[in-house]
Design a protein around this motif. Structure first.
Motif, short mmCIF file in Angstrom:
data_model
loop_
_atom_site.label_atom_id
_atom_site.label_comp_id
_atom_site.label_asym_id
_atom_site.label_seq_id
_atom_site.Cartn_x
_atom_site.Cartn_y
_atom_site.Cartn_z
N HIS A 39 0.84 -1.21 0.00
CA HIS A 39 0.00 0.00 0.00
C HIS A 39 0.88 1.26 0.00
O HIS A 39 0.65 2.19 -0.78
CB HIS A 39 -0.93 -0.01 1.21
CG HIS A 39 -1.61 1.30 1.48
ND1 HIS A 39 -2.44 1.92 0.55
CD2 HIS A 39 -1.58 2.13 2.56
CE1 HIS A 39 -2.87 3.07 1.06
NE2 HIS A 39 -2.37 3.22 2.27
N HIS A 99 -8.32 8.40 2.88
CA HIS A 99 -7.68 8.72 1.60
C HIS A 99 -8.62 9.56 0.74
O HIS A 99 -8.40 9.71 -0.45
CB HIS A 99 -7.28 7.44 0.84
CG HIS A 99 -5.93 6.91 1.25
ND1 HIS A 99 -4.79 7.16 0.53
CD2 HIS A 99 -5.54 6.18 2.32
CE1 HIS A 99 -3.75 6.59 1.13
NE2 HIS A 99 -4.18 5.99 2.22
N HIS A 118 -3.68 9.92 9.18
CA HIS A 118 -3.10 9.07 8.14
C HIS A 118 -2.21 9.86 7.19
O HIS A 118 -1.27 9.31 6.62
CB HIS A 118 -4.25 8.39 7.40
CG HIS A 118 -3.85 7.15 6.68
ND1 HIS A 118 -3.19 6.10 7.29
CD2 HIS A 118 -4.00 6.77 5.38
CE1 HIS A 118 -2.98 5.14 6.40
NE2 HIS A 118 -3.44 5.53 5.24
N HIS A 178 1.54 8.90 6.30
CA HIS A 178 2.11 8.70 4.95
C HIS A 178 3.29 9.65 4.71
O HIS A 178 4.20 9.32 3.96
CB HIS A 178 1.04 8.89 3.87
CG HIS A 178 0.32 7.62 3.54
ND1 HIS A 178 0.76 6.72 2.59
CD2 HIS A 178 -0.82 7.07 4.04
CE1 HIS A 178 -0.07 5.69 2.51
NE2 HIS A 178 -1.04 5.88 3.38
ZN LIG Z 1 -2.86 4.81 3.43
#
Ligand SMILES: [Zn+2]
Ligand SMILES: [Zn+2]
Length: 330
Positions: free
Chosen positions: A126, A243, A272, A276
């Motif tokens: 991912h 996302h 998140h 990332h």
């Molecule tokens: Zn992610």
């Protein structure tokens, strides 16, 4: 690679080998096993919901004991998942003593989201492909990099749809470090025993604390089945909502977002975009107002001397990656 680069791109052990071997396995057998596993998760969740409704209809309202068993199991398994599977095993964002590592691997396995080596392989893929071809659960594109039919189709795929038909990552490529990690590879082999323990422990607690067979059932339902259902939904919110919706504070090269409203039930996973941008950071909440229970657990382990080498981005690094800030020319 220096410490700054590690926090941006991943730490030693998380770097992937040169692509001399296949990244995904074309195995009908593994794809079938993976689909059956996803179906089992849905069936157990549905069974838990049906039993909970049935018990409520019969007048068995959950007591403080049931809620306590649910919360205890949710926290223990959630910590195994976010602190163990995600921050430690996938990203190596901190080091820890072997008993803590084994405990985190066992607790994370109880979440019923696949074995630790499978989970790590899938999640490293991912990050490698985030929101582009190869990402197993992007709301924007399919595994093959094609745009989803519609916004809702993308949301469905990234929430639960992907669990039934994603490509199988090659663990020899993505998680060679863990295959060679003897105690963790042993936990990996006993995955179904861990899942069973995650159901038996709350059932036994329910029986002991209520002192009845009905207590065994309510412990199993709230601490086992409903807990599996709820934690899956938390992780699926991260693969989808985080996302699409929310704030993008850092330039992470993908569509990941921060969602404060999901922070408590996801134990900090919902920051998140922070994650990332700095996958090598053990902390996902990077501001004082970003509650990150998983990160606090890592800090507590560090204080106790059970964890060390805890990855944290410096103020300069965070400044450099802020959205809209262009890197200065040397
Ligand atoms: Zn992610
Ligand atoms: Zn990650």
């Amino acid at each position: 690679m220096n410490a700054t680069q590690e926090l941006e791109a991943g730490r030693p052990g998380t770097r992937l080998p040169r692509p001399t071997m296949v990244e995904v396995l074309d195995s009908r057998h593994l794809k079938t096993a993976q689909r059956r596993h996803a179906q089992a998760v849905v069936l157990l969740s549905a069974l838990g919901l049906a039993l909970a409704v049935g018990m409520l209809a019969a007048g068995h309202v959950p007591t403080w004991i049931d809620l306590g068993i649910f919360s205890g199991m949710f926290l223990a398994v959630g910590i195994g998942s976010t602190v163990g599977f995600h921050r430690h095993f996938t990203h190596r964002s901190f080091k820890a003593v072997t008993p803590v590592r084994v405990l985190l691997a066992v607790l994370g396995s109880m979440a019923m989201q696949g074995t630790v080596i499978f989970w790590v392989s899938l999640h490293r893929r991912h990050h490698q492909c985030s929101d582009a071809a190869g990402d197993p659960h992007s709301p924007h594109v399919s595994d093959q990099g094609r745009q989803h039919r519609s916004f809702l189709a993308g949301l469905w795929h990234s929430y639960i749809g992907w669990t039934f038909h994603h490509e199988v990552p090659n663990a020899a490529y993505y998680a060679r470090d863990l295959i060679r990690d003897t105690p963790i590879a042993r936990v990996n082999r006993h995955y179904f025993l861990c899942v069973a323990l995650g159901l038996l422990i709350p059932a036994a607690l329910g029986g002991m604390l209520h002192g009845s067979w009905a207590g065994v059932l309510s412990g199993l339902v709230w601490g086992g089945l409903i807990r599996i259902f709820v934690w899956h939904n938390m992780i699926w919110s991260i693969t989808s909502v985080a996302h699409v919706f929310g704030r993008r504070d850092f330039d992470s090269g993908d569509a990941s977002t921060n969602n404060l409203w999901l922070a408590l039930p996801t134990l900090g996973e919902s920051f998140h975009n922070n994650h990332h941008a700095f996958p090598g950071s053990a902390l996902m909440g990077l501001k004082w107002w970003q509650p990150d229970l998983g990160g606090w657990v890592v800090l507590a382990l560090e204080k106790l001397g059970l964890a060390w080498d805890v990855g944290r981005p410096s103020a300069e690094l965070m400044e450099k990656k802020l959205v809209g800030v262009r890197p200065r020319r040397a």
